[in-house]
Design an enzyme around this catalytic site. Structure first.
Site, PDB file in Angstrom:
ATOM      1  N   GLY A  75       0.800  -1.217   0.000  1.00 53.14           N
ATOM      2  CA  GLY A  75       0.000   0.000   0.000  1.00 53.14           C
ATOM      3  C   GLY A  75       0.831   1.264   0.000  1.00 53.14           C
ATOM      4  O   GLY A  75       0.285   2.361   0.079  1.00 53.14           O
ATOM      5  N   THR A  77       2.973   4.286  -1.553  1.00 50.69           N
ATOM      6  CA  THR A  77       2.910   5.013  -2.819  1.00 50.69           C
ATOM      7  C   THR A  77       4.210   5.786  -3.029  1.00 50.69           C
ATOM      8  O   THR A  77       5.055   5.873  -2.157  1.00 50.69           O
ATOM      9  CB  THR A  77       1.711   5.973  -2.843  1.00 50.69           C
ATOM     10  OG1 THR A  77       1.827   6.910  -1.751  1.00 50.69           O
ATOM     11  CG2 THR A  77       0.393   5.218  -2.712  1.00 50.69           C
ATOM     12  N   ALA A 100      -2.172  -1.369  -4.661  1.00 49.65           N
ATOM     13  CA  ALA A 100      -3.213  -0.359  -4.823  1.00 49.65           C
ATOM     14  C   ALA A 100      -2.719   0.939  -4.218  1.00 49.65           C
ATOM     15  O   ALA A 100      -2.010   0.932  -3.210  1.00 49.65           O
ATOM     16  CB  ALA A 100      -4.520  -0.787  -4.144  1.00 49.65           C
ATOM     17  N   HIS A 135      -4.211  15.449   3.353  1.00 51.46           N
ATOM     18  CA  HIS A 135      -3.740  14.341   4.175  1.00 51.46           C
ATOM     19  C   HIS A 135      -3.040  14.876   5.421  1.00 51.46           C
ATOM     20  O   HIS A 135      -2.747  16.063   5.512  1.00 51.46           O
ATOM     21  CB  HIS A 135      -2.776  13.445   3.387  1.00 51.46           C
ATOM     22  CG  HIS A 135      -3.465  12.467   2.488  1.00 51.46           C
ATOM     23  ND1 HIS A 135      -3.839  12.779   1.199  1.00 51.46           N
ATOM     24  CD2 HIS A 135      -3.871  11.185   2.693  1.00 51.46           C
ATOM     25  CE1 HIS A 135      -4.431  11.731   0.654  1.00 51.46           C
ATOM     26  NE2 HIS A 135      -4.463  10.750   1.543  1.00 51.46           N
ATOM     27  N   LYS A 139       2.347  12.261   5.934  1.00 53.45           N
ATOM     28  CA  LYS A 139       2.389  11.666   4.592  1.00 53.45           C
ATOM     29  C   LYS A 139       3.517  12.299   3.798  1.00 53.45           C
ATOM     30  O   LYS A 139       3.586  13.519   3.645  1.00 53.45           O
ATOM     31  CB  LYS A 139       1.049  11.853   3.874  1.00 53.45           C
ATOM     32  CG  LYS A 139       1.006  11.145   2.523  1.00 53.45           C
ATOM     33  CD  LYS A 139      -0.397  11.038   1.983  1.00 53.45           C
ATOM     34  CE  LYS A 139      -0.425  10.312   0.639  1.00 53.45           C
ATOM     35  NZ  LYS A 139       0.101   8.926   0.748  1.00 53.45           N
ATOM     36  N   GLY A 145      -0.878   9.099  -3.861  1.00 57.29           N
ATOM     37  CA  GLY A 145      -1.050   8.088  -4.902  1.00 57.29           C
ATOM     38  C   GLY A 145      -2.492   7.983  -5.359  1.00 57.29           C
ATOM     39  O   GLY A 145      -2.771   7.754  -6.546  1.00 57.29           O
TER      40      GLY A 145
END
Length: 238
Positions: A75, A77, A100, A135, A139, A145
């Site tokens: 997960g 990115t 993803a 976010h 992050k 992403g």
């Protein structure tokens, strides 16, 4: 399932809570201090690894899992410049990989809505399209992403947009993505079509990390007995 968590920050802890709540066992927790424990000796007791670290470590973590024959759900990115190398190696190893940009079930439904709306809007040149994402301050990559996935979906339909840019833009061929970092904010993504007469907006707002964690565990369950490369589209049957 016996799960290895690679990355034991807030997301890893949320995944552990969901996984153990569903009767799975977390047999290994990897962080920066014990990366050496992701080895062949421990691989024998792992059914699947769930990787949530960051753009600078994800590639090596995924490659290590594939080398050890561990199915991996990734997960992280911001590392997809290595995607072709990972894809080739996964096929060579007859491995299992799910990637993803966002594991939330709601976000993946949002992706489908975004594609459909972009298809409707492509013949209406009076509307300009822009994006925003918010976010938490921890992050590391911007835009997210998820925002990039949304932008790429839009550009597939609206061919006048040939690239996305992080920030405001006046170029007709550029799709603007405004990134904001503030706490606490698990994640908000907005796509806006504006004209002189009205606006059309679609918005997904996460309230906590449980949606992401639940989707990651669902993806881990999906790997059982499978080989190859998958996305949440296959996991959710979309």
């Amino acid at each position: 399932m016996k799960i290895a968590l690679i990355g034991y920050g807030k997301m890893g802890q949320a995944i552990e809570q969901v996984a153990t709540g569903k009767g799975h066992e977390v047999v290994l927790k990897i962080d920066i201090d014990n990366a050496h424990e992701l080895n062949s000796e421990n691989a024998a007791k792992i059914d699947v690894a769930i990787e949530f670290t960051g753009p600078h470590s994800a590639f090596n973590n995924v490659m290590k899992c594939l080398e050890l024959g561990i199915p991996v759900v990734c997960g992280s990115t911001g590392w997809l410049e290595h995607w072709d190398e990972v894809k080739t190696y996964c096929e060579k190893q007859n491995g299992t990989l799910i990637y993803a940009s966002n594991y939330s079930i709601g976000v993946n439904l949002f992706f489908e809505v975004n594609k459909y709306l972009a298809g409707l809007m492509k013949s209406h040149a009076d509307y300009s399209v822009s994006m925003e994402e918010i976010h938490h301050t921890q992050k590391k990559d911007a835009p997210s992403g998820t925002a990039i996935t949304l932008a790429e979906q839009i550009m597939e339909q609206i061919v006048s947009k040939t690239k996305w840019v992080n920030g405001e833009t006046t170029a007709a061929n550029e799709l603007s993505i405004i990134s904001e970092r503030t706490d606490p904010a698990p994640g908000t993504h907005k796509v806006k079509y504006s004209s002189a007469v009205d606006d059309i907006e679609i918005i997904h707002t996460a309230h906590n990390r449980q949606g992401f964690a639940g989707g990651a565990v669902l993806a881990a369950e999906f790997t059982a007995g499978k080989k190859g490369i998958y996305s949440m589209k296959e996991v959710l049957g979309l």
